[in-house]
Design a protein around this motif. Structure first.
Motif, PDB file in Angstrom:
ATOM      1  N   TYR A 146     -46.710  -9.187 -32.364  1.00  0.00           N
ATOM      2  CA  TYR A 146     -46.043 -10.254 -33.115  1.00  0.00           C
ATOM      3  C   TYR A 146     -45.376  -9.646 -34.340  1.00  0.00           C
ATOM      4  O   TYR A 146     -46.038  -9.013 -35.172  1.00  0.00           O
ATOM      5  CB  TYR A 146     -47.047 -11.335 -33.514  1.00  0.00           C
ATOM      6  N   ASP A 149     -44.733 -14.181 -38.529  1.00  0.00           N
ATOM      7  CA  ASP A 149     -45.570 -15.373 -38.457  1.00  0.00           C
ATOM      8  C   ASP A 149     -44.668 -16.491 -37.930  1.00  0.00           C
ATOM      9  O   ASP A 149     -43.448 -16.405 -38.036  1.00  0.00           O
ATOM     10  CB  ASP A 149     -46.089 -15.739 -39.851  1.00  0.00           C
ATOM     11  N   VAL A 150     -45.264 -17.517 -37.355  1.00  0.00           N
ATOM     12  CA  VAL A 150     -44.487 -18.670 -36.898  1.00  0.00           C
ATOM     13  C   VAL A 150     -45.072 -19.900 -37.586  1.00  0.00           C
ATOM     14  O   VAL A 150     -46.287 -20.091 -37.567  1.00  0.00           O
ATOM     15  CB  VAL A 150     -44.559 -18.822 -35.356  1.00  0.00           C
ATOM     16  N   GLY A 154     -45.334 -21.642 -30.783  1.00  0.00           N
ATOM     17  CA  GLY A 154     -45.061 -20.236 -30.484  1.00  0.00           C
ATOM     18  C   GLY A 154     -46.272 -19.402 -30.119  1.00  0.00           C
ATOM     19  O   GLY A 154     -46.181 -18.179 -30.043  1.00  0.00           O
ATOM     20  N   PRO A 167     -49.507 -16.499 -33.173  1.00  0.00           N
ATOM     21  CA  PRO A 167     -48.810 -15.323 -33.690  1.00  0.00           C
ATOM     22  C   PRO A 167     -49.202 -15.027 -35.140  1.00  0.00           C
ATOM     23  O   PRO A 167     -49.406 -15.940 -35.939  1.00  0.00           O
ATOM     24  CB  PRO A 167     -47.330 -15.721 -33.627  1.00  0.00           C
ATOM     25  N   VAL A 195     -41.549 -22.823 -29.754  1.00  0.00           N
ATOM     26  CA  VAL A 195     -41.599 -22.729 -31.216  1.00  0.00           C
ATOM     27  C   VAL A 195     -41.237 -24.112 -31.769  1.00  0.00           C
ATOM     28  O   VAL A 195     -40.203 -24.666 -31.413  1.00  0.00           O
ATOM     29  CB  VAL A 195     -40.616 -21.649 -31.720  1.00  0.00           C
ATOM     30  N   LYS A 200     -39.749 -17.061 -34.077  1.00  0.00           N
ATOM     31  CA  LYS A 200     -40.769 -16.122 -33.585  1.00  0.00           C
ATOM     32  C   LYS A 200     -40.084 -14.841 -33.126  1.00  0.00           C
ATOM     33  O   LYS A 200     -39.182 -14.887 -32.293  1.00  0.00           O
ATOM     34  CB  LYS A 200     -41.518 -16.764 -32.420  1.00  0.00           C
TER      35      LYS A 200
END
Ligand code: PD2
Ligand code: ZN
Length: 214
Positions: A146, A149-150, A154, A167, A195, A200
């Protein structure tokens, strides 16, 4: 991050084994990439991105597909010094030679984009199986990294084992696509969930049974 617990000492970095699961074999590794490495990987890929493609079950060609709505860029193995560093780190973590890896793919998912449930292995029942495994053998494992960050959504979801990994920038997720005897692992079904907020970024390394020549 506190690296004093469950640490794995790799030649160039100490990472943290956050959790494991079995079956299928799944491992979550924190601090696998630094935030700077994530940002560098994104900037080297982003200008070159196009709609993601998948290996078609119909004819084995690599084509755009509704099931995978992200944008992506594929790097050759060793394409940049940073990619070489990451590929060596992956090989050290998984005890799997660099030459068994496909080139790194960097993916970008915007709001609503997803990768629907699928297998990363090549299905032996499919007529194109021989064609796909001819070059490097089965895709035995997958390492997702990853890069961001999301804000919402996601996650990487494994519907058959009720597992979803959220993530986290710099974190890696390994899962085996085959059982220990080399046969395909049906429990490895997985998806990149849509998402809902934010963007993402992710890097994928698919690992083959044999040396892979791209
Ligand atoms: O983006 C993901 O979380 C994801 C999910 C499933 C990526 C892949 N598969 C892949 O690159 O194979
Ligand atoms: Zn996948």
């Amino acid at each position: 991050m506190d690296m004093s617990h469950n640490s794995i000492v790799l030649p160039d970095k100490t990472v943290r084994l956050a959790s494991t699961f079995y079956p299928p074999f799944v491992a979550v590794i924190e601090g696998f990439l630094s935030h700077k490495e994530c940002d560098q990987l994104i900037s080297s890929a982003e200008g070159n991105m196009r709609d993601s493609r998948v290996v078609s079950p119909v004819d084995g060609t690599f084509a755009e597909h509704d099931a995978r709505t992200s944008k992506s860029h594929g790097f050759q193995r060793g394409a940049t010094p940073l990619i070489t560093t990451i590929e060596n780190r992956i090989a050290a973590l998984l005890h799997w030679p660099v030459v068994h890896g496909e080139g790194l793919q960097v993916l970008k998912y915007g709001k609503g984009q997803e990768y629907r449930p699928h297998y990363d292995f090549f299905d032996p029942k499919n007529a194109n199986y021989q064609k796909n495994i001819g070059k490097g053998g089965q895709r035995v494992g997958t390492l997702l990294m990853y890069l961001s960050d999301v804000e919402a959504g996601g996650g990487t979801n494994f519907p058959k084992i009720n597992l979803e990994v959220r993530p986290k920038k710099g974190m890696a997720l390994y899962f085996a696509n085959t059982k220990f005897d080399g046969s395909i692992e049906p429990l490895s079904l997985h998806a990149g969930m849509p998402v809902n907020k934010g963007t993402k970024f992710l890097a994928t390394k698919w690992l083959r049974a044999n040396p892979y020549v791209s």
